[in-house]
Write a protein that holds these residues in place. Structure first.
Motif, PDB file in Angstrom:
ATOM      1  N   ALA A  32      -5.328  10.119  -7.252  1.00 26.38           N
ATOM      2  CA  ALA A  32      -5.840   9.283  -7.145  1.00 26.38           C
ATOM      3  C   ALA A  32      -5.119   7.544  -8.563  1.00 26.38           C
ATOM      4  O   ALA A  32      -5.326   6.832  -7.567  1.00 26.38           O
ATOM      5  CB  ALA A  32      -7.663   9.201  -7.950  1.00 26.38           C
ATOM      6  N   ASN A  33      -5.005   8.026  -8.815  1.00 28.01           N
ATOM      7  CA  ASN A  33      -4.517   7.584 -10.104  1.00 28.01           C
ATOM      8  C   ASN A  33      -3.245   6.981  -8.652  1.00 28.01           C
ATOM      9  O   ASN A  33      -2.341   5.718  -9.819  1.00 28.01           O
ATOM     10  CB  ASN A  33      -3.916   8.031 -10.941  1.00 28.01           C
ATOM     11  CG  ASN A  33      -3.358   5.941 -12.652  1.00 28.01           C
ATOM     12  OD1 ASN A  33      -3.727   6.076 -11.844  1.00 28.01           O
ATOM     13  ND2 ASN A  33      -2.375   7.066 -12.646  1.00 28.01           N
ATOM     14  N   GLU A  34      -2.341   7.440  -8.081  1.00 31.28           N
ATOM     15  CA  GLU A  34      -1.225   7.037  -7.579  1.00 31.28           C
ATOM     16  C   GLU A  34      -1.662   6.461  -6.822  1.00 31.28           C
ATOM     17  O   GLU A  34      -1.108   4.886  -6.204  1.00 31.28           O
ATOM     18  CB  GLU A  34      -0.772   8.438  -7.018  1.00 31.28           C
ATOM     19  CG  GLU A  34       0.130   9.226  -7.799  1.00 31.28           C
ATOM     20  CD  GLU A  34       0.880  10.381  -7.610  1.00 31.28           C
ATOM     21  OE1 GLU A  34       0.878  11.072  -6.086  1.00 31.28           O
ATOM     22  OE2 GLU A  34       1.129  11.260  -8.138  1.00 31.28           O
ATOM     23  N   ARG A  35      -2.952   6.883  -6.202  1.00 34.34           N
ATOM     24  CA  ARG A  35      -3.254   5.899  -4.595  1.00 34.34           C
ATOM     25  C   ARG A  35      -3.298   4.240  -5.944  1.00 34.34           C
ATOM     26  O   ARG A  35      -3.359   3.362  -4.439  1.00 34.34           O
ATOM     27  CB  ARG A  35      -4.506   6.248  -3.993  1.00 34.34           C
ATOM     28  CG  ARG A  35      -3.691   7.160  -3.608  1.00 34.34           C
ATOM     29  CD  ARG A  35      -5.347   7.608  -2.595  1.00 34.34           C
ATOM     30  NE  ARG A  35      -6.802   8.393  -3.484  1.00 34.34           N
ATOM     31  CZ  ARG A  35      -6.740   8.971  -3.352  1.00 34.34           C
ATOM     32  NH1 ARG A  35      -6.538  10.067  -3.664  1.00 34.34           N
ATOM     33  NH2 ARG A  35      -8.270   9.284  -4.049  1.00 34.34           N
ATOM     34  N   THR A  36      -3.780   3.953  -6.440  1.00 37.51           N
ATOM     35  CA  THR A  36      -4.424   2.770  -7.059  1.00 37.51           C
ATOM     36  C   THR A  36      -3.158   2.397  -7.931  1.00 37.51           C
ATOM     37  O   THR A  36      -3.392   0.778  -7.248  1.00 37.51           O
ATOM     38  CB  THR A  36      -4.996   3.123  -8.331  1.00 37.51           C
ATOM     39  OG1 THR A  36      -6.228   3.911  -7.630  1.00 37.51           O
ATOM     40  CG2 THR A  36      -4.979   1.613  -9.060  1.00 37.51           C
ATOM     41  N   LEU A  37      -2.202   2.770  -7.975  1.00 33.89           N
ATOM     42  CA  LEU A  37      -0.895   2.230  -8.502  1.00 33.89           C
ATOM     43  C   LEU A  37       0.058   1.641  -6.867  1.00 33.89           C
ATOM     44  O   LEU A  37       0.493   0.520  -6.721  1.00 33.89           O
ATOM     45  CB  LEU A  37      -0.551   2.844  -8.672  1.00 33.89           C
ATOM     46  CG  LEU A  37       1.710   2.551  -8.190  1.00 33.89           C
ATOM     47  CD1 LEU A  37       1.315   1.447 -10.131  1.00 33.89           C
ATOM     48  CD2 LEU A  37       3.331   3.889  -8.949  1.00 33.89           C
ATOM     49  N   PHE A  38      -0.566   2.342  -5.647  1.00 35.13           N
ATOM     50  CA  PHE A  38      -0.150   1.934  -4.731  1.00 35.13           C
ATOM     51  C   PHE A  38      -0.725   0.845  -4.282  1.00 35.13           C
ATOM     52  O   PHE A  38       0.197  -0.294  -3.660  1.00 35.13           O
ATOM     53  CB  PHE A  38       0.193   3.008  -3.612  1.00 35.13           C
ATOM     54  CG  PHE A  38       1.132   4.325  -3.858  1.00 35.13           C
ATOM     55  CD1 PHE A  38       2.520   4.001  -4.721  1.00 35.13           C
ATOM     56  CD2 PHE A  38       0.585   5.718  -3.554  1.00 35.13           C
ATOM     57  CE1 PHE A  38       3.024   5.248  -4.321  1.00 35.13           C
ATOM     58  CE2 PHE A  38       1.851   6.295  -3.784  1.00 35.13           C
ATOM     59  CZ  PHE A  38       3.318   6.851  -3.975  1.00 35.13           C
ATOM     60  N   SER A  39      -1.936   0.696  -4.320  1.00 34.07           N
ATOM     61  CA  SER A  39      -2.483  -0.297  -3.730  1.00 34.07           C
ATOM     62  C   SER A  39      -1.313  -1.691  -5.110  1.00 34.07           C
ATOM     63  O   SER A  39      -2.122  -2.633  -4.689  1.00 34.07           O
ATOM     64  CB  SER A  39      -4.148  -0.141  -4.350  1.00 34.07           C
ATOM     65  OG  SER A  39      -4.701   0.111  -4.978  1.00 34.07           O
ATOM     66  N   TYR A  40      -1.847  -1.694  -6.030  1.00 29.57           N
ATOM     67  CA  TYR A  40      -1.145  -3.018  -6.830  1.00 29.57           C
ATOM     68  C   TYR A  40      -0.003  -2.589  -6.370  1.00 29.57           C
ATOM     69  O   TYR A  40       0.868  -4.219  -6.519  1.00 29.57           O
ATOM     70  CB  TYR A  40      -0.909  -1.759  -8.364  1.00 29.57           C
ATOM     71  CG  TYR A  40      -2.273  -2.178  -8.842  1.00 29.57           C
ATOM     72  CD1 TYR A  40      -2.904  -3.815  -9.780  1.00 29.57           C
ATOM     73  CD2 TYR A  40      -3.009  -1.091  -9.314  1.00 29.57           C
ATOM     74  CE1 TYR A  40      -3.893  -3.900 -10.505  1.00 29.57           C
ATOM     75  CE2 TYR A  40      -4.169  -1.356 -10.565  1.00 29.57           C
ATOM     76  CZ  TYR A  40      -4.946  -2.133 -10.915  1.00 29.57           C
ATOM     77  OH  TYR A  40      -5.875  -2.971 -11.454  1.00 29.57           O
TER      78      TYR A  40
END
Length: 95
Positions: A32-40
């Motif tokens: 989830a942390n990686e997905r959030t980074l990708f959205s940023y």
């Protein structure tokens, strides 16, 4: 004022070995942390792209200001996302 305690502090305080469920929860959080980074990153790229496009066609000073604001905000959003990613990754590695 923001509380800087780790949300995973309770897990470490138990001093019990982690079971499979705990490892899976940590892995879900990491993903989830990686997905959030990708959205940023995606958001920042959109803003930089829009700013660059407006700079290419802008004939008015106000539009050029808007373009530079978009580019600047895009860079700031990328930096915020990267810092948040690193903070959570550091907390997860402590487990």
């Amino acid at each position: 004022m923001q509380n800087n305690t780790s949300p995973y502090k309770e897990i470490k305080e138990l001093n019990e070995p982690l079971i499979t469920r705990d490892y899976l929860a940590i892995e879900r959080t990491r993903l989830a942390n990686e997905r959030t980074l990708f959205s940023y990153i995606r958001t920042s790229l959109y803003l930089v792209t829009v700013g660059t496009g407006v700079l290419q066609v802008a004939h008015k000073p106000r539009l050029k200001i808007l373009a530079w604001v978009c580019i600047s905000v895009g860079i700031v959003i990328f930096c915020i996302g990267w810092l948040r990613y690193l903070q959570l990754r550091k907390q997860l590695h402590k487990l």
